[in-house]
Design a protein around this motif. Structure first.
Motif, short mmCIF file in Angstrom:
data_model
loop_
_atom_site.label_atom_id
_atom_site.label_comp_id
_atom_site.label_asym_id
_atom_site.label_seq_id
_atom_site.Cartn_x
_atom_site.Cartn_y
_atom_site.Cartn_z
N LYS A 1 55.32 73.37 50.19
CA LYS A 1 54.94 72.76 51.47
C LYS A 1 56.02 71.82 51.97
O LYS A 1 56.32 71.80 53.17
N LYS A 2 56.62 71.08 51.05
CA LYS A 2 57.61 70.08 51.43
C LYS A 2 58.97 70.70 51.74
O LYS A 2 59.68 70.27 52.66
N TYR A 3 59.33 71.72 50.96
CA TYR A 3 60.65 72.35 51.12
C TYR A 3 60.51 73.84 51.45
O TYR A 3 61.13 74.69 50.80
N SER A 4 59.70 74.14 52.43
CA SER A 4 59.41 75.54 52.76
C SER A 4 60.67 76.33 53.10
O SER A 4 60.82 77.48 52.68
N ARG A 5 61.58 75.74 53.85
CA ARG A 5 62.80 76.45 54.24
C ARG A 5 63.63 76.83 53.02
O ARG A 5 64.23 77.91 52.97
N GLY A 6 63.67 75.93 52.04
CA GLY A 6 64.39 76.23 50.81
C GLY A 6 63.78 77.41 50.08
O GLY A 6 64.49 78.27 49.56
N PHE A 7 62.45 77.47 50.06
CA PHE A 7 61.77 78.58 49.41
C PHE A 7 62.03 79.89 50.17
O PHE A 7 62.24 80.93 49.54
N TYR A 8 62.04 79.83 51.49
CA TYR A 8 62.31 81.04 52.27
C TYR A 8 63.72 81.55 51.97
O TYR A 8 63.93 82.77 51.82
N LEU A 9 64.69 80.64 51.88
CA LEU A 9 66.07 81.03 51.58
C LEU A 9 66.17 81.65 50.19
O LEU A 9 66.88 82.64 49.99
N CYS A 10 65.42 81.08 49.23
CA CYS A 10 65.43 81.62 47.86
C CYS A 10 64.85 83.03 47.83
O CYS A 10 65.41 83.92 47.16
N PHE A 11 63.76 83.24 48.55
CA PHE A 11 63.16 84.57 48.56
C PHE A 11 64.01 85.56 49.35
O PHE A 11 64.04 86.75 49.03
N TYR A 12 64.71 85.07 50.37
CA TYR A 12 65.62 85.94 51.10
C TYR A 12 66.77 86.36 50.20
O TYR A 12 67.20 87.53 50.21
N ALA A 13 67.26 85.42 49.38
CA ALA A 13 68.31 85.74 48.40
C ALA A 13 67.79 86.76 47.39
O ALA A 13 68.53 87.66 46.97
N LEU A 14 66.51 86.62 47.03
CA LEU A 14 65.89 87.59 46.12
C LEU A 14 65.86 88.97 46.75
O LEU A 14 66.10 89.98 46.08
N VAL A 15 65.57 89.03 48.06
CA VAL A 15 65.59 90.30 48.78
C VAL A 15 66.96 90.97 48.64
O VAL A 15 67.06 92.15 48.28
N LEU A 16 68.01 90.20 48.90
CA LEU A 16 69.36 90.74 48.82
C LEU A 16 69.71 91.16 47.40
O LEU A 16 70.35 92.20 47.17
N LEU A 17 69.29 90.35 46.43
CA LEU A 17 69.56 90.67 45.03
C LEU A 17 68.91 91.98 44.62
O LEU A 17 69.52 92.81 43.94
N MET A 18 67.66 92.17 45.03
CA MET A 18 66.95 93.41 44.70
C MET A 18 67.63 94.62 45.32
O MET A 18 67.73 95.69 44.70
N VAL A 19 68.10 94.47 46.54
CA VAL A 19 68.79 95.57 47.21
C VAL A 19 70.04 95.96 46.43
O VAL A 19 70.30 97.15 46.19
N VAL A 20 70.80 94.95 45.99
CA VAL A 20 72.01 95.22 45.22
C VAL A 20 71.68 95.87 43.88
O VAL A 20 72.30 96.87 43.48
N ILE A 21 70.69 95.32 43.18
CA ILE A 21 70.33 95.82 41.85
C ILE A 21 69.96 97.30 41.90
O ILE A 21 70.44 98.11 41.10
N TYR A 22 69.10 97.66 42.85
CA TYR A 22 68.58 99.02 42.87
C TYR A 22 69.49 100.00 43.62
O TYR A 22 69.50 101.18 43.30
N SER A 23 70.26 99.51 44.56
CA SER A 23 71.17 100.41 45.27
C SER A 23 72.35 100.82 44.38
O SER A 23 72.93 101.88 44.56
N ARG A 24 72.69 99.96 43.41
CA ARG A 24 73.82 100.25 42.52
C ARG A 24 73.38 100.72 41.14
O ARG A 24 74.22 100.91 40.26
N GLY A 25 72.09 100.87 40.95
CA GLY A 25 71.59 101.43 39.70
C GLY A 25 71.60 100.49 38.53
O GLY A 25 71.49 100.92 37.37
N TYR A 26 71.73 99.18 38.79
CA TYR A 26 71.76 98.22 37.69
C TYR A 26 70.43 98.17 36.94
O TYR A 26 70.38 97.74 35.78
N ASP A 27 69.34 98.58 37.60
CA ASP A 27 68.03 98.56 36.96
C ASP A 27 67.96 99.49 35.76
O ASP A 27 67.11 99.32 34.88
N GLN A 28 68.84 100.48 35.72
CA GLN A 28 68.81 101.46 34.63
C GLN A 28 69.33 100.89 33.31
O GLN A 28 69.09 101.47 32.25
N VAL A 29 70.05 99.79 33.36
CA VAL A 29 70.61 99.22 32.13
C VAL A 29 69.98 97.86 31.79
O VAL A 29 70.46 97.16 30.91
N MET A 30 68.90 97.53 32.50
CA MET A 30 68.22 96.25 32.24
C MET A 30 67.35 96.34 30.98
O MET A 30 66.83 97.41 30.65
#
Length: 233
Positions: free
Chosen positions: A22-51
């Motif tokens: 509630k206090k730092y909502s923008r920070g949380f949105y940025l963190c989840f947006y970064a998570l979005v980008l991270l997931m795209v990279v992980i699965y688009s490059r097949g890194y999930d196969q070696v996790m």
């Protein structure tokens, strides 16, 4: 069961992080947006196969839209349950923030799967099973419904709208929730025996929600009727 795991993780996380969120909502949105980008990279490059298996299970909860769905379920239930306890009030304080986070996670899911399935949907020469084609069409409809709900969940946008207009637009959430269930059921119908438990869990959750929502609607209607009769008396 992935949904149960997702719900437990979501409930613990949002309950523990409610004050900070509630206090730092923008920070949380940025963190989840970064998570979005991270997931795209992980699965688009097949890194999930070696996790490692444990890490892959967690990332799959985001990748397959389970965490987004779990968050949407919490948000929709907050609209129909009693809010007298300190716990429910804690979640209710960040209902708007949770809606935004759920939309960001849902966008992750749609980006990752849309790269293949949305493109194939519009390619007349691409083969897609009927269920996959229907699921893709529903996904695109859900995105179109989600965008206005997502945008108007931000406090700055909400404050610029008339209260009645905002409430009317937010009613779009009800068909959105139901269509989300239909989308999941269409996907599960491709392997019903394998997904039997998941089908039961999702159905119980959604049927219970519909019952509670109808109960609330009837109660509100009766209260308005009683108030109108009192004014006429």
């Amino acid at each position: 069961m992935n949904l149960i795991a997702g719900l437990l993780i979501a409930l613990v996380f949002y309950g523990a992080a409610a004050d900070l969120m509630k206090k730092y909502s923008r920070g949380f949105y940025l963190c989840f947006y970064a998570l979005v980008l991270l997931m795209v990279v992980i699965y688009s490059r097949g890194y999930d196969q070696v996790m490692p298996a444990g890490l892959k299970f967690v990332t799959d909860l985001f990748h397959r839209g389970v965490m987004a769905t779990a968050t949407f379920i919490i948000v929709m239930y907050l609209g129909v349950i009693r809010k007298h306890s300190a716990l429910t009030r804690r979640y209710m304080r960040i209902r708007g923030e949770m809606s935004i986070v759920a939309c960001l996670m849902a966008l992750t899911h749609n980006i990752l799967f849309g790269i293949h399935y949305f493109v194939a949907f519009f390619d007349k020469d691409a083969f897609m099973p009927v269920q996959t084609r229907i699921a893709a069409l529903i996904s695109m409809t859900l995105i179109a419904m989600m965008i206005p709900l997502f945008v108007t969940s931000f406090g700055t946008v909400r404050r610029r709208m008339k209260g009645k207009s905002w409430k009317n637009l937010q009613r779009l959430a009800y068909p959105f929730y139901i269509l989300l269930y239909v989308h999941v059921m269409v996907l599960f119908s491709m392997a019903p025996e394998k997904n039997r438990l998941s089908i039961i869990v999702y159905t119980v959750i959604y049927v219970a929600y519909v019952v509670l929502r109808l109960k609330k609607a009837i109660l509100i209607h009766m209260q308005k009727k009683s108030a109108a009769q009192a004014r006429l008396a």
